[in-house]
Design a protein around this motif. Structure first.
Motif, PDB file in Angstrom:
ATOM      1  N   ASP A   9       0.862  -1.176   0.000  1.00  0.00           N
ATOM      2  CA  ASP A   9       0.000   0.000   0.000  1.00  0.00           C
ATOM      3  C   ASP A   9       0.902   1.231   0.000  1.00  0.00           C
ATOM      4  O   ASP A   9       2.125   1.114  -0.037  1.00  0.00           O
ATOM      5  CB  ASP A   9      -0.974  -0.001   1.189  1.00  0.00           C
ATOM      6  CG  ASP A   9      -0.281   0.030   2.540  1.00  0.00           C
ATOM      7  OD1 ASP A   9       0.390   1.030   2.844  1.00  0.00           O
ATOM      8  OD2 ASP A   9      -0.415  -0.937   3.320  1.00  0.00           O
ATOM      9  N   TYR A  10       0.320   2.399   0.014  1.00  0.00           N
ATOM     10  CA  TYR A  10       1.079   3.638  -0.166  1.00  0.00           C
ATOM     11  C   TYR A  10       2.196   3.789   0.862  1.00  0.00           C
ATOM     12  O   TYR A  10       3.308   4.194   0.541  1.00  0.00           O
ATOM     13  CB  TYR A  10       0.137   4.834  -0.095  1.00  0.00           C
ATOM     14  CG  TYR A  10       0.831   6.166  -0.305  1.00  0.00           C
ATOM     15  CD1 TYR A  10       1.169   6.601  -1.578  1.00  0.00           C
ATOM     16  CD2 TYR A  10       1.161   6.986   0.775  1.00  0.00           C
ATOM     17  CE1 TYR A  10       1.809   7.809  -1.779  1.00  0.00           C
ATOM     18  CE2 TYR A  10       1.812   8.196   0.585  1.00  0.00           C
ATOM     19  CZ  TYR A  10       2.125   8.598  -0.694  1.00  0.00           C
ATOM     20  OH  TYR A  10       2.770   9.793  -0.883  1.00  0.00           O
ATOM     21  N   TRP A  11       1.896   3.463   2.130  1.00  0.00           N
ATOM     22  CA  TRP A  11       2.846   3.664   3.210  1.00  0.00           C
ATOM     23  C   TRP A  11       3.689   2.434   3.496  1.00  0.00           C
ATOM     24  O   TRP A  11       4.657   2.499   4.251  1.00  0.00           O
ATOM     25  CB  TRP A  11       2.121   4.085   4.494  1.00  0.00           C
ATOM     26  CG  TRP A  11       1.429   5.401   4.369  1.00  0.00           C
ATOM     27  CD1 TRP A  11       0.079   5.623   4.271  1.00  0.00           C
ATOM     28  CD2 TRP A  11       2.036   6.700   4.318  1.00  0.00           C
ATOM     29  NE1 TRP A  11      -0.186   6.966   4.168  1.00  0.00           N
ATOM     30  CE2 TRP A  11       1.001   7.659   4.192  1.00  0.00           C
ATOM     31  CE3 TRP A  11       3.362   7.144   4.366  1.00  0.00           C
ATOM     32  CZ2 TRP A  11       1.247   9.026   4.113  1.00  0.00           C
ATOM     33  CZ3 TRP A  11       3.604   8.516   4.290  1.00  0.00           C
ATOM     34  CH2 TRP A  11       2.558   9.427   4.166  1.00  0.00           C
ATOM     35  N   HIS A  12       3.322   1.307   2.934  1.00  0.00           N
ATOM     36  CA  HIS A  12       3.977   0.039   3.267  1.00  0.00           C
ATOM     37  C   HIS A  12       4.254  -0.738   1.983  1.00  0.00           C
ATOM     38  O   HIS A  12       3.451  -1.570   1.562  1.00  0.00           O
ATOM     39  CB  HIS A  12       3.093  -0.789   4.203  1.00  0.00           C
ATOM     40  CG  HIS A  12       2.609  -0.028   5.395  1.00  0.00           C
ATOM     41  ND1 HIS A  12       1.421   0.682   5.390  1.00  0.00           N
ATOM     42  CD2 HIS A  12       3.167   0.159   6.618  1.00  0.00           C
ATOM     43  CE1 HIS A  12       1.263   1.264   6.576  1.00  0.00           C
ATOM     44  NE2 HIS A  12       2.307   0.960   7.329  1.00  0.00           N
ATOM     45  N   SER A  56      -2.864  -2.268   4.051  1.00  0.00           N
ATOM     46  CA  SER A  56      -3.961  -1.450   4.541  1.00  0.00           C
ATOM     47  C   SER A  56      -5.099  -1.515   3.522  1.00  0.00           C
ATOM     48  O   SER A  56      -4.965  -2.132   2.456  1.00  0.00           O
ATOM     49  CB  SER A  56      -3.511  -0.005   4.764  1.00  0.00           C
ATOM     50  OG  SER A  56      -3.210   0.625   3.530  1.00  0.00           O
ATOM     51  N   GLN A  58      -6.211  -0.486   0.875  1.00  0.00           N
ATOM     52  CA  GLN A  58      -5.940   0.173  -0.403  1.00  0.00           C
ATOM     53  C   GLN A  58      -5.669  -0.900  -1.451  1.00  0.00           C
ATOM     54  O   GLN A  58      -5.029  -1.906  -1.169  1.00  0.00           O
ATOM     55  CB  GLN A  58      -4.718   1.083  -0.300  1.00  0.00           C
ATOM     56  CG  GLN A  58      -4.863   2.240   0.668  1.00  0.00           C
ATOM     57  CD  GLN A  58      -3.598   3.085   0.748  1.00  0.00           C
ATOM     58  OE1 GLN A  58      -2.588   2.777   0.116  1.00  0.00           O
ATOM     59  NE2 GLN A  58      -3.654   4.139   1.529  1.00  0.00           N
ATOM     60  N   ALA A  61      -0.212   0.403  -3.887  1.00  0.00           N
ATOM     61  CA  ALA A  61       0.522   1.605  -3.507  1.00  0.00           C
ATOM     62  C   ALA A  61       0.110   2.796  -4.365  1.00  0.00           C
ATOM     63  O   ALA A  61       0.158   3.945  -3.919  1.00  0.00           O
ATOM     64  CB  ALA A  61       2.025   1.362  -3.634  1.00  0.00           C
ATOM     65  N   LYS A  64      -5.315   4.170  -4.048  1.00  0.00           N
ATOM     66  CA  LYS A  64      -5.688   4.226  -2.639  1.00  0.00           C
ATOM     67  C   LYS A  64      -7.162   3.899  -2.383  1.00  0.00           C
ATOM     68  O   LYS A  64      -7.636   4.016  -1.263  1.00  0.00           O
ATOM     69  CB  LYS A  64      -5.364   5.602  -2.064  1.00  0.00           C
ATOM     70  CG  LYS A  64      -3.882   5.944  -2.077  1.00  0.00           C
ATOM     71  CD  LYS A  64      -3.636   7.308  -1.444  1.00  0.00           C
ATOM     72  CE  LYS A  64      -2.170   7.692  -1.497  1.00  0.00           C
ATOM     73  NZ  LYS A  64      -1.930   9.035  -0.906  1.00  0.00           N
ATOM     74  N   SER A  91       0.450  -3.301   8.887  1.00  0.00           N
ATOM     75  CA  SER A  91      -0.490  -2.478   8.120  1.00  0.00           C
ATOM     76  C   SER A  91      -1.794  -3.190   7.812  1.00  0.00           C
ATOM     77  O   SER A  91      -2.760  -2.560   7.370  1.00  0.00           O
ATOM     78  CB  SER A  91       0.158  -2.007   6.807  1.00  0.00           C
ATOM     79  OG  SER A  91       0.546  -3.114   6.017  1.00  0.00           O
ATOM     80  N   GLU A 115       5.581   9.403  16.356  1.00  0.00           N
ATOM     81  CA  GLU A 115       6.776   9.274  15.530  1.00  0.00           C
ATOM     82  C   GLU A 115       7.546   8.029  15.941  1.00  0.00           C
ATOM     83  O   GLU A 115       7.582   7.651  17.114  1.00  0.00           O
ATOM     84  CB  GLU A 115       7.652  10.515  15.699  1.00  0.00           C
ATOM     85  CG  GLU A 115       8.831  10.574  14.757  1.00  0.00           C
ATOM     86  CD  GLU A 115       9.580  11.893  14.826  1.00  0.00           C
ATOM     87  OE1 GLU A 115      10.726  11.948  14.339  1.00  0.00           O
ATOM     88  OE2 GLU A 115       9.019  12.873  15.369  1.00  0.00           O
ATOM     89  N   GLU A 142       7.522   1.902  14.442  1.00  0.00           N
ATOM     90  CA  GLU A 142       6.317   2.667  14.763  1.00  0.00           C
ATOM     91  C   GLU A 142       5.610   1.974  15.930  1.00  0.00           C
ATOM     92  O   GLU A 142       5.479   0.746  15.924  1.00  0.00           O
ATOM     93  CB  GLU A 142       5.384   2.723  13.556  1.00  0.00           C
ATOM     94  CG  GLU A 142       5.902   3.575  12.423  1.00  0.00           C
ATOM     95  CD  GLU A 142       4.962   3.615  11.243  1.00  0.00           C
ATOM     96  OE1 GLU A 142       5.125   4.525  10.409  1.00  0.00           O
ATOM     97  OE2 GLU A 142       4.077   2.744  11.138  1.00  0.00           O
ATOM     98  N   HIS A 186       7.005  -1.975  10.800  1.00  0.00           N
ATOM     99  CA  HIS A 186       6.958  -0.977   9.733  1.00  0.00           C
ATOM    100  C   HIS A 186       8.240  -0.972   8.911  1.00  0.00           C
ATOM    101  O   HIS A 186       8.201  -0.906   7.683  1.00  0.00           O
ATOM    102  CB  HIS A 186       6.716   0.417  10.313  1.00  0.00           C
ATOM    103  CG  HIS A 186       6.632   1.483   9.262  1.00  0.00           C
ATOM    104  ND1 HIS A 186       5.496   1.666   8.507  1.00  0.00           N
ATOM    105  CD2 HIS A 186       7.537   2.401   8.817  1.00  0.00           C
ATOM    106  CE1 HIS A 186       5.692   2.668   7.648  1.00  0.00           C
ATOM    107  NE2 HIS A 186       6.929   3.122   7.818  1.00  0.00           N
TER     108      HIS A 186
END
Length: 214
Positions: A9-12, A56, A58, A61, A64, A91, A115, A142, A186
């Motif tokens: 996905d976008y973040w993973h 996630s 989505q 990547a 979405k 995710s 963070e 994370e 992560h």
């Protein structure tokens, strides 16, 4: 054991998941990866001893749009209830808060994370999974905060950082099958941490019922 992995996905990125899990091939797992949700089919899933969801909600990547329809959620429930295993990794808890059927199946979803920081994982019940590892270990990752349905899960792993303590690993059974959730992972370095590799391997063996077969 045949393990199907749904990732990317976008973040993973799916490449991170692949590189993080492929070393576990020495444990006897045969991995088959799907990175675009359009490649998922029930026939594909039925051919796996267990499925890992590390994506996630989505399609990919680059796309979405949500992929987990009501129909697919029902297939996941049936897959588990018929005796197969599901491992939800990092995710795989993200973006499913409103997908109530899936939320109830896995017993908890991602809420937020501060963070990235140093996080210590501690086992509260090592007997739940066939794991040979330290009772606790630390890594830079994370720190996932989650919303769980307490009465549906058994927590065996917690995560602690300067931000507090959260459930980091839990299991549940539904029908003839099993579900495990692991929230860390992560970064590639976190996925490849030896103690976390042991946790993932133990989760896969538990989900697939392997430890009852040997």
């Amino acid at each position: 054991m045949k393990i199907g992995i749904i990732c990317d996905d976008y973040w993973h990125p799916g490449t991170t998941v692949k590189q993080g899990l492929e070393p576990l091939g020495t444990e006897g797992f045969q991995f088959e990866f799907i990175q675009h949700a359009s490649e998922w089919t029930r026939i594909w899933m039925d051919g796996q001893d267990a499925v890992v969801l590390a994506k996630s909600n989505q399609i990919s990547a680059r796309d979405k749009m949500p992929w987990l329809t009501d129909e697919i959620q029902a297939h996941f429930v049936d897959y588990v209830e018929q005796g197969k295993g599901l491992l939800v990794l990092h995710s795989g808890t993200v973006g499913y808060r409103e997908e109530r059927t899936f939320f109830e199946l896995i017993g908890g979803v991602f809420n937020m994370h501060p963070e990235a920081c140093q996080v210590t994982m501690s086992y509260t019940d090592e007997a739940m999974l066939p794991i040979e590892t330290a009772k606790s270990f630390s890594m830079h990752d994370e720190h996932y905060y989650v919303e769980v349905i307490d009465e549906r899960i058994h927590v065996f792993l917690t995560s602690t950082s300067e931000h507090g303590t959260q459930p980091a690993g839990w299991v549940r059974e539904q029908g003839k099958g099993r579900v495990c959730v692991l929230t860390p992972g992560h970064f590639l370095e976190a996925l490849k941490h030896p103690d976390y590799q042991a946790a993932i391997a133990g989760a896969l063996k538990w989900c697939s019922g392997y430890h009852n077969k040997v």
